[in-house]
Write a protein that holds these residues in place. Sequence first.
Motif, PDB file in Angstrom:
ATOM      1  N   GLU A  14       0.834  -1.215   0.000  1.00 32.81           N
ATOM      2  CA  GLU A  14       0.000   0.000   0.000  1.00 32.81           C
ATOM      3  C   GLU A  14       0.869   1.266   0.000  1.00 32.81           C
ATOM      4  O   GLU A  14       0.636   2.191  -0.781  1.00 32.81           O
ATOM      5  CB  GLU A  14      -0.921  -0.013   1.224  1.00 32.81           C
ATOM      6  CG  GLU A  14      -1.870   1.149   1.269  1.00 32.81           C
ATOM      7  CD  GLU A  14      -2.783   1.097   2.491  1.00 32.81           C
ATOM      8  OE1 GLU A  14      -3.190   2.175   2.950  1.00 32.81           O
ATOM      9  OE2 GLU A  14      -3.082  -0.017   2.975  1.00 32.81           O
ATOM     10  N   ARG A  17       2.641   1.652  -3.408  1.00 29.82           N
ATOM     11  CA  ARG A  17       1.715   2.104  -4.460  1.00 29.82           C
ATOM     12  C   ARG A  17       1.412   3.599  -4.335  1.00 29.82           C
ATOM     13  O   ARG A  17       1.263   4.295  -5.338  1.00 29.82           O
ATOM     14  CB  ARG A  17       0.431   1.284  -4.417  1.00 29.82           C
ATOM     15  CG  ARG A  17       0.629  -0.101  -4.996  1.00 29.82           C
ATOM     16  CD  ARG A  17      -0.670  -0.786  -5.255  1.00 29.82           C
ATOM     17  NE  ARG A  17      -0.438  -2.040  -5.962  1.00 29.82           N
ATOM     18  CZ  ARG A  17      -1.049  -3.165  -5.692  1.00 29.82           C
ATOM     19  NH1 ARG A  17      -1.958  -3.220  -4.743  1.00 29.82           N
ATOM     20  NH2 ARG A  17      -0.783  -4.256  -6.389  1.00 29.82           N
ATOM     21  N   ASP A  21       2.239   6.417  -7.262  1.00 28.21           N
ATOM     22  CA  ASP A  21       1.285   7.413  -7.771  1.00 28.21           C
ATOM     23  C   ASP A  21       1.854   8.827  -7.693  1.00 28.21           C
ATOM     24  O   ASP A  21       1.634   9.642  -8.584  1.00 28.21           O
ATOM     25  CB  ASP A  21      -0.034   7.332  -6.989  1.00 28.21           C
ATOM     26  CG  ASP A  21      -0.830   6.086  -7.326  1.00 28.21           C
ATOM     27  OD1 ASP A  21      -0.572   5.479  -8.389  1.00 28.21           O
ATOM     28  OD2 ASP A  21      -1.699   5.699  -6.520  1.00 28.21           O
ATOM     29  N   GLU A  37       7.608  -0.501  -8.591  1.00 24.89           N
ATOM     30  CA  GLU A  37       6.635  -1.434  -9.150  1.00 24.89           C
ATOM     31  C   GLU A  37       7.148  -2.873  -9.070  1.00 24.89           C
ATOM     32  O   GLU A  37       6.397  -3.798  -8.777  1.00 24.89           O
ATOM     33  CB  GLU A  37       6.305  -1.054 -10.594  1.00 24.89           C
ATOM     34  CG  GLU A  37       5.470   0.214 -10.677  1.00 24.89           C
ATOM     35  CD  GLU A  37       5.314   0.767 -12.087  1.00 24.89           C
ATOM     36  OE1 GLU A  37       6.043   0.313 -13.009  1.00 24.89           O
ATOM     37  OE2 GLU A  37       4.477   1.663 -12.264  1.00 24.89           O
ATOM     38  N   VAL A  40       6.772  -4.066  -5.518  1.00 24.25           N
ATOM     39  CA  VAL A  40       5.379  -4.424  -5.235  1.00 24.25           C
ATOM     40  C   VAL A  40       5.087  -5.830  -5.761  1.00 24.25           C
ATOM     41  O   VAL A  40       4.497  -6.656  -5.057  1.00 24.25           O
ATOM     42  CB  VAL A  40       4.397  -3.393  -5.849  1.00 24.25           C
ATOM     43  CG1 VAL A  40       2.973  -3.915  -5.842  1.00 24.25           C
ATOM     44  CG2 VAL A  40       4.475  -2.074  -5.103  1.00 24.25           C
TER      45      VAL A  40
END
Length: 102
Positions: A14, A17, A21, A37, A40
Amino acid sequence: MEWRINMKSEEAIEILRERIDIIKQDWSLVEYQKALERAVKALEKQIPRKVNNLSEIYLDFGAGKKIKVGAYGNCPNCNYNIDTVSKYCTRRGQKLDWSEEK
């Protein structure tokens, strides 16, 4: 932000991410974005996922006595056929959950 040593994978995903963004707006940080990325994706593989098409193998000793001796199924990530119970998919590395509960 509070730093925690025992952060769960879901919490780390979380946070990463959110950072992705934020940095998407700055093209000079594209390599940083790609690295986040990738992190993740790696963390997501560490969260156990249920095996698809789980089939269990039993030996029948008669008189209603059956013993579970194995299982097989498909990786929930890549659909690879897994014929030996293992913690991870041998093709893509997804952590597997072999439990029967849905």
